[in-house]
Scaffold this motif. Sequence first.
Motif, short mmCIF file in Angstrom:
data_model
loop_
_atom_site.label_atom_id
_atom_site.label_comp_id
_atom_site.label_asym_id
_atom_site.label_seq_id
_atom_site.Cartn_x
_atom_site.Cartn_y
_atom_site.Cartn_z
N PRO A 111 0.86 -1.24 0.16
CA PRO A 111 -0.04 -0.01 0.05
C PRO A 111 0.89 1.27 -0.21
O PRO A 111 1.96 1.17 0.50
N ALA A 112 0.37 2.27 -0.31
CA ALA A 112 0.78 3.57 -0.58
C ALA A 112 1.08 4.32 0.98
O ALA A 112 0.12 3.99 1.79
N PRO A 113 2.19 4.74 1.32
CA PRO A 113 2.40 5.26 2.73
C PRO A 113 1.32 6.39 2.80
O PRO A 113 0.74 7.20 2.03
N VAL A 114 0.74 6.52 3.88
CA VAL A 114 -0.28 7.53 4.39
C VAL A 114 0.35 8.64 5.25
O VAL A 114 0.87 8.07 6.39
N THR A 115 0.06 9.82 4.99
CA THR A 115 0.94 10.98 5.71
C THR A 115 0.06 12.15 5.81
O THR A 115 -0.65 12.36 5.02
N ARG A 116 0.54 12.94 6.68
CA ARG A 116 -0.08 14.48 6.55
C ARG A 116 1.05 15.49 6.93
O ARG A 116 0.80 16.52 6.64
N ASP A 117 2.05 14.83 6.68
CA ASP A 117 3.23 15.63 6.76
C ASP A 117 4.00 15.63 5.48
O ASP A 117 4.85 14.54 5.09
N VAL A 118 4.11 16.24 4.40
CA VAL A 118 4.53 16.25 2.98
C VAL A 118 5.77 16.94 3.03
O VAL A 118 5.88 18.26 3.08
N THR A 119 7.02 16.18 2.40
CA THR A 119 8.26 16.95 1.87
C THR A 119 8.23 16.79 0.44
O THR A 119 8.21 15.50 0.06
N ALA A 120 8.46 17.77 -0.39
CA ALA A 120 8.57 17.74 -1.52
C ALA A 120 9.23 18.83 -2.24
O ALA A 120 9.68 19.91 -1.76
N THR A 121 9.56 18.53 -3.66
CA THR A 121 10.28 19.60 -4.50
C THR A 121 8.93 20.08 -5.26
O THR A 121 8.44 19.44 -5.93
N VAL A 122 9.03 21.47 -5.34
CA VAL A 122 7.91 22.27 -6.25
C VAL A 122 8.72 22.93 -7.21
O VAL A 122 9.77 23.66 -6.98
N CYS A 123 7.86 23.35 -8.34
CA CYS A 123 8.31 24.15 -9.22
C CYS A 123 7.13 25.18 -9.20
O CYS A 123 5.92 25.00 -9.30
N HIS A 124 7.63 26.64 -8.49
CA HIS A 124 6.58 27.50 -8.28
C HIS A 124 6.07 28.25 -9.66
O HIS A 124 6.96 28.60 -10.61
N VAL A 125 4.95 28.23 -9.88
CA VAL A 125 4.31 28.75 -11.18
C VAL A 125 3.64 29.93 -11.04
O VAL A 125 3.03 30.46 -12.27
N ALA A 126 3.16 30.37 -10.03
CA ALA A 126 2.32 31.56 -9.90
C ALA A 126 3.05 33.05 -9.91
O ALA A 126 4.31 32.79 -9.26
N ASP A 127 2.40 33.89 -9.88
CA ASP A 127 3.02 35.25 -9.96
C ASP A 127 3.24 35.69 -8.37
O ASP A 127 4.08 36.42 -8.06
N SER A 128 2.26 35.24 -7.48
CA SER A 128 2.46 35.48 -6.02
C SER A 128 3.05 34.44 -5.35
O SER A 128 3.27 33.52 -5.95
N PRO A 129 4.09 34.99 -4.48
CA PRO A 129 4.99 34.32 -3.96
C PRO A 129 4.53 33.19 -2.99
O PRO A 129 3.23 33.31 -2.57
N LEU A 130 5.11 32.31 -2.82
CA LEU A 130 4.61 31.17 -1.85
C LEU A 130 5.79 31.10 -0.80
O LEU A 130 6.98 31.22 -0.66
N THR A 131 4.96 31.51 0.29
CA THR A 131 5.66 31.86 1.85
C THR A 131 5.25 30.69 2.79
O THR A 131 4.11 30.10 2.95
N PRO A 132 5.96 30.61 3.64
CA PRO A 132 5.73 29.78 4.73
C PRO A 132 4.43 30.31 5.55
O PRO A 132 4.29 31.57 5.67
N GLY A 133 3.57 29.44 6.18
CA GLY A 133 2.09 30.00 6.63
C GLY A 133 1.04 30.02 5.70
O GLY A 133 0.00 30.20 6.20
N ARG A 134 1.59 30.15 4.25
CA ARG A 134 0.32 30.20 3.53
C ARG A 134 -0.62 28.99 3.51
O ARG A 134 -0.13 27.81 3.62
#
Length: 423
Positions: free
Chosen positions: A310-333
């Motif tokens: 089975p796939a691992p089940v989690t609520r804490d996700v670590t990932a590499t992302v490519c940010h595509v939006a004009d508005s910045p991605l910030t902690p707490g968002r």
Amino acid sequence: MTDAPPALLRFATAGSVDDGKSTLVGRLLHDSKSVLADQLEAVTRASRGDRGPDLALLTDGLRAEREQGITIDVAYRYFATPRRRFILADTPGHVQYTRNMVTGASTARLTVILIDARNGVVEQTRRHAALAALLRVPEIVLAVNKMDLVGYEEADFAAIAGEFSAYAGKLGMNRVTAIPVSALAGDNVVEPSKNMDWYGGPTVLEHLETVRAGDEPSDGAARFPVQYVIRPQTPDLPDYRGYAGQVARGAFRVGEEVTVLPAGHTARITAIDVLGTAAPAVRAGQSATLRLDRDLDVSRGDLIASAAAPAPVTRDVTATVCHVADSPLTPGRRVLVKHTTRTVRAVVAEIPSRLALADLTEDRDPGSLTANDIGRVRLRTAEPLALDAYADSRLTGAFLLIDPADGTTLAAGMAAAPTTAPR
């Protein structure tokens, strides 16, 4: 008995502005006789000058693209040769539209990266290579274009191919095929070049026709995102309950034990319906309806997986992302995470690093990610996700970050190995 259709290869193209990418694609379509007569006539009429049809116009369809001479949106083209069928995603080269490459390359088996022989490897080349590596594109074709403008010199080609291969090696990409071409003149695109007799490798089309084609392996751990619950409740089917969707990975068979995630309940498959007909098994890429031996609380967004893996089940996700939006991605968002058919609320807990493309080092604690940045994020989701590592599955290890206020896509994510959390 009818013969099976030729294999399908999905591939994408990428390259900096003015590297000749649209011309290469146009040449590929034209010389492989994949352009209808009326299309070629329309392109010829729209072309400027007396040098014949501007083949870039076969893919640059938007008015703004033709006015500015750049590719803005992803253009999909479907064509075929006697040996193979193709779905081509022509992606933009301008740095402002790098985000669009994620769309085109996310399902590609191969990416053609263009380089202008006069300019060599530039920052946008490195960005495209990094994205291809992050997206786990198995095959790379390095098309060193405009060889006619450097006198078809082997030394120029060899220097560029060597520099790119060294950079690709640092990214973990070992299957790189370098081909010297002139898209404008047609050298080594479909037909071998008479101007580069020092090159003995395949043309672009020959390589596309012979490289291994295929998507998600059908022998991996089985995954089936539930799209819809079917309960007709008709007199002839009073107790029918089926779970419809498309197999994302692996294969399912009647009698097999499965686990429904994220809840973790187990059951056995009693029947598989494909297009209204009973089938003994179903594999990756096929749409089907699965029926189970127990009435479980299964709904859209759940994942039916092999009980053995089975796939691992989690609520804490670590990932590499490519940010595509004009508005910045910030902690707490606060964001929405869309993973297969499931969408859950989440918060950006941390942005540990951002990738520096020049030397592949990580900038620690960047504070935010802006458009076209590639970085690591940690998310905390409101509900558990059954999430594979992207290295294991390009389909069930990928997700989107979405702005809950207006539905804007913020980032494309590729999950690291999840940390299993209590359900």
